[in-house]
Design an enzyme around this catalytic site. Sequence first.
Site: not given
Ligand code: URA
Length: 236
Positions: A103
């Site tokens: 993310d």
């Molecule tokens: N899980 C999440 O919630 N975000 C990420 O970036 C990776 C795994």
Amino acid sequence: MQIDRLLQQQGFGTRKGCRNLVRNGRFSIDGEVIDNPFAEIDPTGLKFCVDDREWPYFEKAVILFNKPAGYECSRKPKHHPGIYTLLPPQFVERDIQSVGRLDEDTTGLLILTDDGQLIHALSSPRRKVPKVYRVTLRHPLDEAQVQALLDGVLLNDDPDPAHATAAGIIDSHTLLLTITEGRYHQVKRMLAAVGNRVEALARVAVGGLELPADLPEGQWRWLEAADLERLWSQCP
Ligand code: URA
């Protein structure tokens, strides 16, 4: 291999552009300028310079990148700059891609490569490649939450429970969580499902490969042959 072809393969532009680059005296090996783009060289273990920057020859590029917060793992980012703006243009030209995505606000270890087989092997759900996250939480953790993560929790849109394969409490607000899938916002949604909330998320390992402690955020490095072997051994 002919120098113009080698440079094109390594991401230095079109064949014509690479020929001009060599003719303009910008290509050298061991301090010796070679200005004939059609000269043949052996790429095995080669280190060459373009404009005084040294590049190792790799038929396939595999790099480790420490992703900072505030960047999207997309080639066409929508709301924040893309991670590819932090990498040399040669990598973009070679079409390296991140193995999975983090993310925008997640930091840490990303593997990027132009090796389609490696991308497939590391992302295939069948192979269950472990990914380890350091999770900083808003509320104090308790044993019941940790047990629920290990037992499996339901994420709203999915009938299959999501499991952690390991969960280690570091302190009241920090958890080291290992998962083998890569569902959308998986870690954040798993923690929400047990009544907590992720305040910060960092990926610290993929497939037994740890984020190097001396690799600052926003920086990358080539993957060494031994690391590559370790990675492949995780996804036979
Ligand atoms: N899980 C999440 O919630 N975000 C990420 O970036 C990776 C795994």
